[in-house]
Structure formats: C-alpha cells, structure tokens
Design an enzyme around this catalytic site. Sequence first.
Site, PDB file in Angstrom:
ATOM      1  N   GLU A 286      -1.652   1.582  -7.561  1.00 28.78           N
ATOM      2  CA  GLU A 286      -2.603   2.320  -8.399  1.00 28.78           C
ATOM      3  C   GLU A 286      -3.038   1.502  -9.606  1.00 28.78           C
ATOM      4  O   GLU A 286      -4.105   1.730 -10.166  1.00 28.78           O
ATOM      5  CB  GLU A 286      -1.980   3.638  -8.889  1.00 28.78           C
ATOM      6  CG  GLU A 286      -2.205   4.787  -7.940  1.00 28.78           C
ATOM      7  CD  GLU A 286      -1.813   6.147  -8.518  1.00 28.78           C
ATOM      8  OE1 GLU A 286      -1.387   6.237  -9.678  1.00 28.78           O
ATOM      9  OE2 GLU A 286      -1.915   7.132  -7.767  1.00 28.78           O
ATOM     10  N   HIS A 307      14.172  -5.757  12.489  1.00 26.38           N
ATOM     11  CA  HIS A 307      14.054  -5.434  13.912  1.00 26.38           C
ATOM     12  C   HIS A 307      12.731  -4.747  14.230  1.00 26.38           C
ATOM     13  O   HIS A 307      12.554  -4.218  15.330  1.00 26.38           O
ATOM     14  CB  HIS A 307      15.249  -4.569  14.336  1.00 26.38           C
ATOM     15  CG  HIS A 307      16.559  -5.291  14.204  1.00 26.38           C
ATOM     16  ND1 HIS A 307      17.237  -5.825  15.279  1.00 26.38           N
ATOM     17  CD2 HIS A 307      17.282  -5.616  13.106  1.00 26.38           C
ATOM     18  CE1 HIS A 307      18.342  -6.435  14.842  1.00 26.38           C
ATOM     19  NE2 HIS A 307      18.384  -6.320  13.528  1.00 26.38           N
ATOM     20  N   LYS A 421      -9.939  14.020  -3.469  1.00 28.84           N
ATOM     21  CA  LYS A 421      -9.791  15.370  -4.034  1.00 28.84           C
ATOM     22  C   LYS A 421     -11.132  16.082  -4.031  1.00 28.84           C
ATOM     23  O   LYS A 421     -11.226  17.248  -3.637  1.00 28.84           O
ATOM     24  CB  LYS A 421      -9.281  15.289  -5.489  1.00 28.84           C
ATOM     25  CG  LYS A 421      -7.845  14.862  -5.626  1.00 28.84           C
ATOM     26  CD  LYS A 421      -7.427  14.975  -7.084  1.00 28.84           C
ATOM     27  CE  LYS A 421      -6.146  14.223  -7.339  1.00 28.84           C
ATOM     28  NZ  LYS A 421      -5.841  14.076  -8.763  1.00 28.84           N
TER      29      LYS A 421
END
Length: 445
Positions: A286, A307, A421
């Site tokens: 951010e 792995h 948003k």
Amino acid sequence: MALKVNDKYLASFIAEHEYEGIKPAVRAAHETLTSKSGLGNDYLGWMTLPEDYDKEEFARIKAAAERIKKNSDVFIVIGIGGSYLGARACIEAIKSSLYNSMKKDTPEIYFIGNTISPTYLNDVISLVEGRDFSVNIISKSGTTTESALAFRVFRSMLEKKYGEEGAKERIFATTDRKKGTLRELSTAKGYETFTIENDVGGRFSVLTGVGLLPIAVAGCDIDALMNGARAAMGDFCDPDITKNDCYKYAAIRNILYRKGRSVEMLVAYEPSFTMMNEWFKQLFGESEGKDGKGLFPASAVFSTDLHSLGQFIQDGSDILFETVVQFSKAQRDFFIEKDPTNGDGLNFLSDQNMSVVNRKAFEGTVLAHTEGNTPNIVLEVPELNEFELGYMIYFFEKACAISGYMLGVNPFNQPGVESYKKNMFALLGKPGYEDRKAELEARLS
Ligand code: PA5
C-alpha cells in the site's frame, strides 16, 4: 543484539560502487522524512510513537485486557487491513500460529470483518455459541463496510446474550479520536474506546490500541514490544547506510528494483511468521505500489514453500529477490533422539536440536537460490520475542517510508483502495452511486 542486515549473499548482485551510488538518494529520502517536508507528511505520527505514545491509554489497554481475560472465553477482533493484520501477526509470531488450539489461560481470539464471506462469519458465530465473549471493533474511519457489517452482527449477539448494559461492558471500540460513525455510536452507547490518532495511518498503527489490545489479551508483553520499537527508533537515525541497517535495507531493495527485480519475497523458516508476512505485504504494497511504480511484495514460509515455490525461485524468470528473516534461536526447540534401528535412515539428523536442521535448510537454500541468480538479503534476528518483534516492526516501517520517498511516491496514502469500494457500493445500490451503477451494470452484462 537486535536485527542486523547480512549482505554477504548479495556480493555477486551488487557491487561496492553501487552502494556508494545510492547514498545521495538515501540521504535525500532521510532529509525529506525527518524535515517532514515530503508527500503525506501529516501521517508521520508512527515515527515517535514508541516514545510519545499515550501512557494513560496504554494503562487502560492493559486493564481492559485483564478484564477480558477474566470474563471471556473468546475475544472477537473486528477489523481489516491496518486495523487487522498487525495484531494477528504479533499474536501468532509471539504465541503460535496454533494459538487458538494451544493450552492457555487467555481467551481464544478470532479475527472477523476482514472478509465478506458469509461462510466464515457463520463459522465464527458457531465458535462463540454458549461461551462468554467480548468484542473489539477496530476502524479508524468507522465506516469500513467489512468491519461495520461484522460489528452489527456481533453487537446484536452480545446484546441478546448480556442485555444492553452487559454488552456495553464487553464492547471495546478503537477508532478516531473525534469523528466517524463508530466514534458517534461508541459515545452514544458508552463503550470503552481507544484512539487511532489522525497522524498514524492504518498500516502504521500496530503499536497503538489497534494492535496493543488484542496483543495484550493474548498474554503478550506489550511493554517489551514498545521497548523494542523504542530501541529501533534510537538505532535508525543516521543517514549513512554503513551505520544504519534500516536504511541499508531500503537502499538494497531500491538497487535491486532498479535492476529489474520487481518482486520482493519475504521469507521465514517459522510458520508463526506467516501473518507477519501478510502485515509486511500490506505495509509495503500500500505504501509503494502507486503511480505505476513499486516492488510487488510477496512472501513464503520455508521449508514448506520450497516444495511449491522453490522451483520458480531457483530456476524461473529473474524477477524477484528474497528477504529472509532468520532467527538465531528457536522459541521452543526439539531434540531429535537417535533411533537404534535407524530403520528410516534418519540418524544423520539425530542427536541434535531440530533448529540445527532448520538452520542447515536455510544455509543450503540461500546458497542454492543465489547460485540460481536470485539475490538474498538476510535479516539476522536473535530470537522471536516481543522486544525483537517491536524492533522489527519499527525497522520495516522506517525502511518503508524511506523506500517510498526514494521511489518518489507518497508512502502514506492508498488512493487505489477506493476504486473497488466505489464499484461495490454502486453495484449494491448505495444512495449517491446511481450513475456509476448503470455504467458498471452495462459493462458486466
Ligand atoms: O492502511 C490502511 O489505511 C488501510 O488498510 C485501513 O487500515 C483499512 O482499510 C481499514 O480502515 P479502517 O480502519 O478505517 O476501517
């Protein structure tokens, strides 16, 4: 002894003169930060927080944590992003990634409001049924949909179980000092509140009530956490990268970025560090990821991810570098006994602590990965305790601010977070978003 940057494995990736070459940029970033003249300079409260935090509130946090420990089997912490990750990261790092399942005299802690999944919400509801619980709603703005929605549900559950008065004693709100829906609601209902100051952004707020209340409820020593951060605050003031490991780290990642390494993978050999990885990803993602710039923060826990991701890191495209957080001492070691039959052929590992095997995995990996052309920065940390964690938190926060200024971005805003948003509100029919709704629905159809 606290966190140190080990640059030994970078020798074939960064030449001496490159460190010299980056020094002016680091000095300039330092000057911008300390003179408070840069972008986002009204969000620098985190810089002095380890020293000038509100002592009265700190004492109330400890007192509230004691009450919650006594009267609650479960503590529900509601928040998202900066109002979520730091607390969970510290609890898991200090206690265990299996904290909730361990034998303990502190409440189980569940984090909600960090997703809109109805399934997850139902699962947590089922975990509190028939048990005593308290709630901490954390939201600086007080309007974040995910957390507000979860709070509505849990507030109503508390009120049904304990009545309005009883619920009031079990709700703790961490929010802005003056403004926002949550502040208004808390004042109206008489909840105990803790403050996120205006000049501390969400992702820099773990050392405020945001992180400290849940961390204290889990039984962690928040004094030691603050002491560690304060020690780091004192240690990372020199603009010279040869005397300041925090700035040296910021310098190295910037040099590597300029060489085309656009992904930084934070790695630890402890599963309890998984959520610290997530906290780190928010902090740097951010802060740096804007204006078409920034390192993409990724993470791994080894040897688990050797792995899965190991193949790519060793042999795939040369887009990344690793920052390995290496602890000198295990929190709880395990001695590997010799087996007289050696039926599994593992006696070469025995007669020693398992931490030695884990250390050899690190040594083998760092050599293999650097040979495979992946630069490795190593952060040597003596052990994973509250003091070292506080120290590390401040180290990363300051390195992040310096990194952002070196990139020429505002490290303290997050304009990109708003886009989803607005679309979500429009699609849900929130008043005021009518035009956008029609446009988005046309694009979706
Ligand atoms: O770093 C940030 O500012 C964000 O991640 C916020 O912490 C997050 O969006 C939650 O916001 P709020 O605390 O206002 O609910």
